[in-house]
Design a protein around this motif. Structure first.
Motif: not given
Length: 174
Positions: A23-28, A33-40
């Motif tokens: 459940q925690m892995k799913g929440l993480y 997924s709500l944070v804009p993707p990082q370039n790295s």
């Protein structure tokens, strides 16, 4: 029997712990997924992902506060701004004539629906025939476009009179 109970409760605890981790892995994953993707391209650790999410949330909080301050400042400068929870649009009109054709562009706030009807009434009073009328709404503004032509029963100077009436009407509405 004591041994069976203890191994059964250990299995139950393991299952419960496994479900909690899943459940925690799913929440993480959802948070990430709500944070804009990082370039790295490197895979970030869970701690790094949480740090990025925290920084992003704090940046959003600051942005929201700045927008609230800007909104308050704009609302203080506009006495009609409290209408409909946002900035009210001051009515304005543009009149374009070409021969016997007249195009009226009327911009109003959401609270001024009567202005469109009144504009149509004034055009009819002066003998203009409405060919087409349309509107579109964006945020707190309504954009009306009225295409008309001088009717066969209109008197000389009808366009000038309707222009004067409409400009006076719109100016008196602000």
């Amino acid at each position: 029997m004591d041994q069976n109970q203890s191994s059964s409760s250990k299995a139950d605890r393991k299952t419960i712990e496994k479900n909690r981790r899943t459940q925690m892995k799913g929440l993480y994953t959802e948070l990430n997924s709500l944070v804009p993707p990082q370039n790295s391209r490197e895979v970030k650790s869970l701690t790094d992902q949480l740090d990025v999410a925290e920084k992003y949330i704090r940046k959003l909080q600051i942005k929201v506060e700045k927008m609230k301050e800007k909104r308050e400042c704009l609302m203080e400068n506009n006495p009609n701004a409290r209408l409909y929870g946002g900035l009210a649009t001051q009515p304005r009109i543009e009149i374009h004539e070409s021969g016997n054709a007249v195009v009226l562009n009327l911009v109003t706030g959401l609270e001024c629906e009567f202005m469109f009807n009144e504009t149509i009434r004034m055009c009819h009073e002066e003998g203009l025939d409405i060919v087409n009328a349309s509107f579109s709404v964006t945020e707190n503004s309504v954009f009306h476009t009225i295409h008309s032509k001088v009717g066969e029963f209109a008197q000389e100077g009808a366009i000038d009179r309707v222009t004067e009436k409409l400009n006076t009407f719109v100016a008196g509405s602000t």
